[in-house]
Write an enzyme that holds these catalytic residues in place. Structure first.
Site, PDB file in Angstrom:
ATOM      1  N   LYS A 259       0.840  -1.198   0.000  1.00 28.11           N
ATOM      2  CA  LYS A 259       0.000   0.000   0.000  1.00 28.11           C
ATOM      3  C   LYS A 259       0.874   1.246   0.000  1.00 28.11           C
ATOM      4  O   LYS A 259       1.958   1.238   0.576  1.00 28.11           O
ATOM      5  CB  LYS A 259      -0.864   0.056   1.279  1.00 28.11           C
ATOM      6  CG  LYS A 259      -1.990  -0.938   1.368  1.00 28.11           C
ATOM      7  CD  LYS A 259      -2.744  -0.750   2.685  1.00 28.11           C
ATOM      8  CE  LYS A 259      -3.849  -1.787   2.869  1.00 28.11           C
ATOM      9  NZ  LYS A 259      -4.952  -1.662   1.918  1.00 28.11           N
ATOM     10  N   ARG A 333      -9.932 -11.665   3.226  1.00 31.63           N
ATOM     11  CA  ARG A 333     -10.811 -12.758   2.792  1.00 31.63           C
ATOM     12  C   ARG A 333     -10.111 -14.107   2.883  1.00 31.63           C
ATOM     13  O   ARG A 333     -10.763 -15.130   3.053  1.00 31.63           O
ATOM     14  CB  ARG A 333     -11.320 -12.464   1.367  1.00 31.63           C
ATOM     15  CG  ARG A 333     -10.251 -12.361   0.328  1.00 31.63           C
ATOM     16  CD  ARG A 333     -10.724 -11.674  -0.951  1.00 31.63           C
ATOM     17  NE  ARG A 333     -10.853 -10.223  -0.787  1.00 31.63           N
ATOM     18  CZ  ARG A 333     -11.290  -9.398  -1.745  1.00 31.63           C
ATOM     19  NH1 ARG A 333     -11.652  -9.881  -2.927  1.00 31.63           N
ATOM     20  NH2 ARG A 333     -11.354  -8.104  -1.526  1.00 31.63           N
TER      21      ARG A 333
HETATM   22  N1  BES Z   1      -7.717  -3.687   5.115  1.00 34.20           N
HETATM   23  C1  BES Z   1      -8.037  -3.347   3.762  1.00 34.20           C
HETATM   24  C2  BES Z   1      -9.358  -2.603   3.640  1.00 34.20           C
HETATM   25  C3  BES Z   1      -9.401  -1.241   4.258  1.00 34.20           C
HETATM   26  C4  BES Z   1      -9.156  -0.117   3.498  1.00 34.20           C
HETATM   27  C5  BES Z   1      -9.774  -1.078   5.567  1.00 34.20           C
HETATM   28  C6  BES Z   1      -9.227   1.141   4.073  1.00 34.20           C
HETATM   29  C7  BES Z   1      -9.854   0.175   6.147  1.00 34.20           C
HETATM   30  C8  BES Z   1      -9.580   1.276   5.413  1.00 34.20           C
HETATM   31  C9  BES Z   1      -8.111  -4.610   2.912  1.00 34.20           C
HETATM   32  O1  BES Z   1      -7.308  -5.651   3.299  1.00 34.20           O
HETATM   33  C10 BES Z   1      -7.699  -4.230   1.533  1.00 34.20           C
HETATM   34  O2  BES Z   1      -6.561  -3.876   1.371  1.00 34.20           O
HETATM   35  N2  BES Z   1      -8.617  -4.299   0.580  1.00 34.20           N
HETATM   36  C11 BES Z   1      -8.325  -3.954  -0.761  1.00 34.20           C
HETATM   37  C12 BES Z   1      -8.941  -5.005  -1.653  1.00 34.20           C
HETATM   38  C13 BES Z   1      -8.464  -4.959  -3.080  1.00 34.20           C
HETATM   39  C14 BES Z   1      -6.985  -5.336  -3.158  1.00 34.20           C
HETATM   40  C15 BES Z   1      -9.295  -5.917  -3.893  1.00 34.20           C
HETATM   41  C16 BES Z   1      -8.905  -2.580  -1.039  1.00 34.20           C
HETATM   42  O3  BES Z   1      -9.954  -2.263  -0.508  1.00 34.20           O
HETATM   43  O4  BES Z   1      -8.281  -1.834  -1.755  1.00 34.20           O
HETATM   44 MN    MN Z   2      -5.347  -5.494   2.489  1.00 32.74          MN
END
Ligand code: BES
Ligand code: MN
Ligand code: ZN
Length: 481
Positions: A259, A333
């Protein structure tokens, strides 16, 4: 730091109360032992007070040995929502003081006490600023109502504390220790068998047990994964068994699908779902919940390293299904899938509810005040939406759009963990569809709390940082059948 404010219940105003809060609705009666010199109605008219919830008119009064203050507070329409707002305003106004006596308004005293205490929550490592009021005395309140409000507020505060703790401290093993503490802290009923027991799988046991999602997500980190199980058995034989599954990613860097900093710096709260499950299990016995509840917290740290899983790896989830990991940042997931499949295969639940900060996409859809509920069971969805309405953890039902499931097809495994390209989009929906594959034929609901897990404001019952979302709605649902 759980809420440090003490709440007492008394019938009368303590003689030394120099801070007294009284709702607009009640005429100041002589028993309150204060003389405002001017009729309340005239005072309110003078200050052009409208009686809205959150509004406070402050009146100095002569007290033994000095000056005291009476806070006349508005209660709006007296609804639970208004009472929460009023209670939070009153307890915020008392910041820095030793104590406040609050004459409770007509209506739901549980929500009033809960909100007054939640507004006292703070998390500070180091020297605290202006501390919340040290003690609140609820005057004329029903003791059982206040007690329930305090249990709920304390449970929310525990979930906030866990989520606000920095990830340098909060490893999966640390989280497991906190969960076990909660189980140990539960009173075991007099021969009734009521209580909470704990079981923790370490990384070797996870490997041996076939928990491929937890192992894969955790293997890039120096802090190995854990699966945590907490089991609550009520005093009276239960007719229903509910399994709660919480996402417990103690830090989500994204893994090799790293990220950017701006998105990463909030990710110590990526275990907020797991924290909610721990806090719920910690409060069930005290609240006398009549259902059997098993909590599963799937905990790992998602880090990039030479031992991390790679985009394109294929893993085998608990139960044997294979998943092509095309984005290591869709890790929640993967750990949840193991726990859901384990619950389905081993725990024979009547209902399974998972709770997870799963997708950024849900923040786009529902914003920061309302969480998402997905369910294969209309009845269950309605129960949760209703419990959300009365508990103030608001939920909105989202659709499991069948056609979008095609986006999760993989050419080399049973499933892919993300949709590649954006043929369908709807990131929170595809994540829910992925999870559904692992819940078997159980009655199942999924709460995506990524948008509501953190607050950007210090206001009302919220403090900046973790919100403890999910604790109140789940406790409402589990204790008010
Ligand atoms: N933990 C994140 C989701 C999240 C984002 C929680 C912002 C709180 C605040 C999750 O693991 C994630 O990274 N999701 C991705 C999914 C994508 C790679 C399909 C996302 O939401 O970008
Ligand atoms: Mn994630
Ligand atoms: Zn995550």
């Amino acid at each position: 730091m759980p809420i440090e404010t003490a709440a007492l219940v008394v019938a009368d105003v303590p003689a030394d109360a120099d801070l007294l809060a009284v709702p607009y609705s009640s005429e100041l009666n002589p028993a309150l032992a204060v003389d405002l010199h001017v009729p309340v109605a005239d005072l309110l008219a003078h200050y052009e007070a409208k009686g809205e919830a959150g509004e406070i008119v402050e009146v100095p009064v002569a007290r033994e040995g000095g000056v005291g203050r009476v806070l006349l507070y508005g209660v709006g329409d007296g609804s639970p929502r208004a009472l929460r707002r009023a209670a939070a305003a009153v307890s915020r106004r008392a910041r820095g003081r030793e104590g406040i006596a609050v004459v409770v308004p007509d209506g739901d005293v549980t929500v009033f006490a809960e909100a007054a205490l939640l507004a006292c929550y703070f998390f500070k490592i180091g020297t605290p600023g202006k501390k919340p009021v040290a003690a609140i005395t609820f005057v004329g309140a029903d003791e059982q109502g206040v007690r329930r409000g305090r249990i709920l507020a304390r449970a929310v505060a525990l979930a906030r504390d866990l989520a606000n703790t920095p990830a340098s401290v909060k490893t999966p093993a640390w989280l497991a220790d906190r969960a076990v503490e909660q189980a140990v802290g539960q009173a075991v009923g007099q021969g009734g068998g009521q209580g909470v027991t704990a079981r923790v799988w370490d990384e070797e046991q996870l490997k041996a047990g076939g928990f491929g999602g937890l192992v894969a997500v955790g293997m890039g980190s120096a802090n190995p994964p854990r699966l945590i199980q907490l089991s609550y058995t009520p005093a009276e034989p239960a007719t229903r068994h509910v399994v709660l599954v919480g996402k417990g990613i103690t830090f989500d860097s994204g893994g090799l699908s790293l990220k950017p900093t701006a998105n990463m710096k909030t990710q110590k709260t990526d275990m907020a779902g797991g924290a909610a499950v721990i806090a719920v299990l910690g409060a069930l016995a005290e609240l006398g919940a009549p259902v059997r509840v098993t909590g599963l917290i799937a905990s790992a740290e998602n880090m990039p390293s030479g031992t991390a899983q790679r985009p394109s790896d294929v893993i085998t989830q608990y139960g044997g299904r294979t998943v092509e990991v095309l984005n290591t940042d869709a890790e929640g997931r993967l750990v949840l899938a193991d726990a859901l499949a384990y619950a389905d295969a081993e725990l024979d639940p009547d209902v399974v509810v998972d709770i997870a900060t799963l997708t950024g996409a849900i923040t786009v859809a529902l914003g920061r005040d309302v969480g998402a509920v997905y369910s294969t069971d209309d009845d269950l969805a309605k129960q949760l939406v209703d419990a959300g309405q009365s508990s103030d953890d608001k939920l909105w039902r989202m659709p499991l759009i069948e056609d979008y499931a095609a986006g999760l097809r993989s050419s080399i495994a049973d499933l892919s963990n993300v949709e590649i390209g954006s043929t369908y989009g709807g990131g929170s929906i595809t994540a829910a569809l992925f999870l559904r594959e692992f819940a078997g034929k159980r009655s199942w609901a999924h709460l995506d709390i990524a948008g509501v897990g953190r607050s950007t404001v210090d206001e009302g019952v919220l403090a900046k940082g973790a919100t403890g979302f999910g604790v109140r709605v789940l406790l409402e649902w589990l204790t008010k059948p």
